[in-house]
Design a protein around this motif. Structure first.
Motif, PDB file in Angstrom:
ATOM      1  N   SER A  23       1.020  -4.129  -2.927  1.00  0.00           N
ATOM      2  CA  SER A  23       0.566  -3.611  -4.209  1.00  0.00           C
ATOM      3  C   SER A  23       1.741  -3.317  -5.125  1.00  0.00           C
ATOM      4  O   SER A  23       1.653  -3.506  -6.346  1.00  0.00           O
ATOM      5  CB  SER A  23      -0.273  -2.344  -3.995  1.00  0.00           C
ATOM      6  OG  SER A  23      -0.827  -1.882  -5.204  1.00  0.00           O
ATOM      7  N   VAL A  65       0.715   2.913  -7.883  1.00  0.00           N
ATOM      8  CA  VAL A  65       0.241   2.625  -6.517  1.00  0.00           C
ATOM      9  C   VAL A  65      -0.044   3.920  -5.765  1.00  0.00           C
ATOM     10  O   VAL A  65      -1.044   4.019  -5.042  1.00  0.00           O
ATOM     11  CB  VAL A  65       1.281   1.767  -5.774  1.00  0.00           C
ATOM     12  CG1 VAL A  65       0.922   1.644  -4.295  1.00  0.00           C
ATOM     13  CG2 VAL A  65       1.367   0.384  -6.406  1.00  0.00           C
ATOM     14  N   CYS A  68      -3.241   5.362  -7.059  1.00  0.00           N
ATOM     15  CA  CYS A  68      -4.345   4.537  -6.585  1.00  0.00           C
ATOM     16  C   CYS A  68      -4.672   4.861  -5.133  1.00  0.00           C
ATOM     17  O   CYS A  68      -5.849   5.014  -4.765  1.00  0.00           O
ATOM     18  CB  CYS A  68      -3.989   3.060  -6.733  1.00  0.00           C
ATOM     19  SG  CYS A  68      -5.307   1.932  -6.277  1.00  0.00           S
ATOM     20  N   CYS A 303      -6.188   0.239  -3.173  1.00  0.00           N
ATOM     21  CA  CYS A 303      -4.941  -0.433  -3.564  1.00  0.00           C
ATOM     22  C   CYS A 303      -5.124  -1.944  -3.546  1.00  0.00           C
ATOM     23  O   CYS A 303      -4.593  -2.652  -4.418  1.00  0.00           O
ATOM     24  CB  CYS A 303      -3.803  -0.029  -2.616  1.00  0.00           C
ATOM     25  SG  CYS A 303      -3.154   1.629  -2.907  1.00  0.00           S
TER      26      CYS A 303
END
Length: 350
Positions: A23, A65, A68, A303
Motif C-alpha cells: 500500500s 496508509v 487506513c 488497505c
C-alpha cells in the motif's frame, strides 16, 4: 483447520505487513523499499526528507496508509461488537444508522461551523467535528435500537427496516447541508460521504489511533460478557452478566469508534459486515479471538481496498467507499439469503 490451532494470528500479521508495504509502495508515485528505509533513517537522525520520493512517503503516503489501517481495524471491531450485541451476523454500523448519523453530525460542522462561537472552536480545537459526529451517531443508533425493541427483544427485521429509515433521514440531512453549502463545502461533503483518505494527516492519525487504542483495550475486557450474551440475555444473567449495562457500554464504545473515523475519512460501508463473517468461518464465534483477529484482517482488507482505489483509474482515485460497497453489498445479500431473512414473514429476535 484454524479453529484447532494458533496459525491464524501469525498469518494475519504477515498478511497485514505485506499489504501495508504494498500500500505504501504503489500509487501515482511508486516508492521503493530502499527509499522508505532511507526516509525513516533521515527522520530518526533529525533530518528532513531528501527528495520528492521521501517527501511523498513521509508526508502523504505513510499517514494515509496508517490512517487506513486503523480505520479498517476500527470498522471491523465495530462490526464484531454490534453483531455480538444483537447476536446476529448481518448487523453492522452502516446498517443501523451509526454511520449516517455521524455523517450528518459532521456535515453540520462543515457547513454551519463558520457561524459558531470562536470560544467553542478554541475550546474544542480539532475535536469539533468528531464531537458532533459522535452526537449524531449516538442519537441515530439509539433511535434504531429503541424503535426496533419489542418487549425484551430486538426484532432483526425491524432493526434493519428502522435502520434503513434512519439512514435515509441522516442522508437527507447531509444532502440538505450539501444543498445550502457553498461549492467548496458541497464538494467536500460529496467526496467525504463516499469515503476517502486523500486528506490524511499525522494529526488525524494521532487522534484516531489514540481513540482506537483506548477503546480496543476496553472492548477486550468485555469479550467474556459478549460470549455469555450469545446464549441469550436470560442465560447471560444467570452467569452474572448485566445485559442492559453491557448494551449501553458496547453501544457507547461502538459509537465513539465509528463517529471518530467517520468524521475524518467519511462513510465506509460493509467493512464491519465482511470481516467478522470471514473470521467466524475460520476461527468460530469466540469473541476473545474474534476481536483481535478482526483488528488485523480489517486493517489489511481496507488497505488493500485503498490500493485498488488508487490504481484502478490511476492517476485518478476512486472513493474507497465505492470499492467496499461494491464488494460488501453482494456479501450482505448472500448473508440475508443464508439466514432466510429474505423469505421469512416474521422478525427473528436478537
Amino acid at each position: 483447520m484454524f479453529k484447532q490451532n494458533n496459525y491464524i494470528f501469525p498469518l494475519l500479521i504477515l498478511l497485514l505487513v505485506v499489504v501495508l508495504i504494498c500500500s505504501i509502495a504503489f500509487g501515482a508515485v511508486s516508492i521503493l523499499p530502499s527509499e522508505m528505509a532511507s526516509a525513516i533513517q533521515h527522520f530518526l537522525n533529525g533530518k528532513g526528507p531528501q527528495g520528492i520520493y521521501e517527501s511523498v512517503f513521509l508526508q502523504l503516503r505513510l499517514p494515509r496508509v496508517l490512517l487506513c489501517a486503523i480505520t479498517g481495524a476500527v470498522l471491523a471491531v465495530s462490526g464484531v461488537l454490534m453483531q455480538g450485541l444483537f447476536r446476529n451476523p448481518i448487523v453492522e454500523p452502516g446498517l443501523v444508522g451509526t454511520s449516517a448519523g455521524a455523517a450528518f453530525g459532521a456535515s453540520l460542522v462543515f457547513v454551519l461551523g463558520v457561524n459558531m462561537s470562536p470560544a467553542i472552536k478554541a475550546m474544542t480545537g480539532p475535536l469539533l467535528v468528531p464531537l458532533f459526529a459522535f452526537a449524531g451517531a449516538l442519537l441515530a443508533t439509539w433511535i434504531v435500537y429503541a424503535l426496533s425493541k419489542h418487549t425484551k427483544h430486538v426484532s432483526i427485521v425491524s432493526l434493519l427496516l428502522v435502520g434503513i429509515a434512519v439512514n435515509a433521514i441522516g442522508l437527507s440531512g447531509t444532502g440538505f447541508m450539501s444543498y445550502i453549502a457553498r461549492d467548496p463545502q458541497a464538494r467536500s461533503i460529496t467526496f467525504w460521504n463516499l469515503g476517502t483518505f486523500s486528506g490524511a494527516s499525522w494529526l488525524q492519525v494521532v487522534i484516531v489511533a489514540t481513540v482506537a487504542a483506548i477503546i480496543f483495550f476496553i472492548a477486550l475486557r468485555y469479550t467474556k460478557e459478549l460470549n455469555a450474551l450469545l446464549l441469550g440475555e436470560e442465560e447471560a444473567g444467570y452467569l452474572g452478566v448485566d445485559a442492559d449495562k453491557l448494551k449501553r457500554r458496547i453501544m457507547l464504545l461502538n459509537t465513539a469508534m465509528v463517529a471518530v473515523v467517520t468524521a475524518f475519512v467519511g462513510v465506509i460501508s460493509f467493512m464491519g459486515l465482511i470481516v467478522p463473517h470471514i473470521l467466524r468461518l475460520l476461527i468460530g464465534s469466540d469473541n476473545k479471538k474474534l476481536l483481535p483477529a478482526s483488528m488485523l484482517l480489517g486493517a489489511a482488507l481496507l488497505c488493500l481496498a485503498d490500493v485498488l482505489a488508487r490504481l484502478l483509474l490511476a492517476p485518478a482515485e476512486i472513493p474507497i467507499g465505492i470499492i467496499t460497497s461494491f464488494v460488501g453489498a453482494p456479501v450482505f445479500i448472500l448473508l440475508l439469503k443464508k439466514f432466510n431473512l429474505l423469505q421469512q414473514k416474521g422478525g427473528g429476535d436478537a
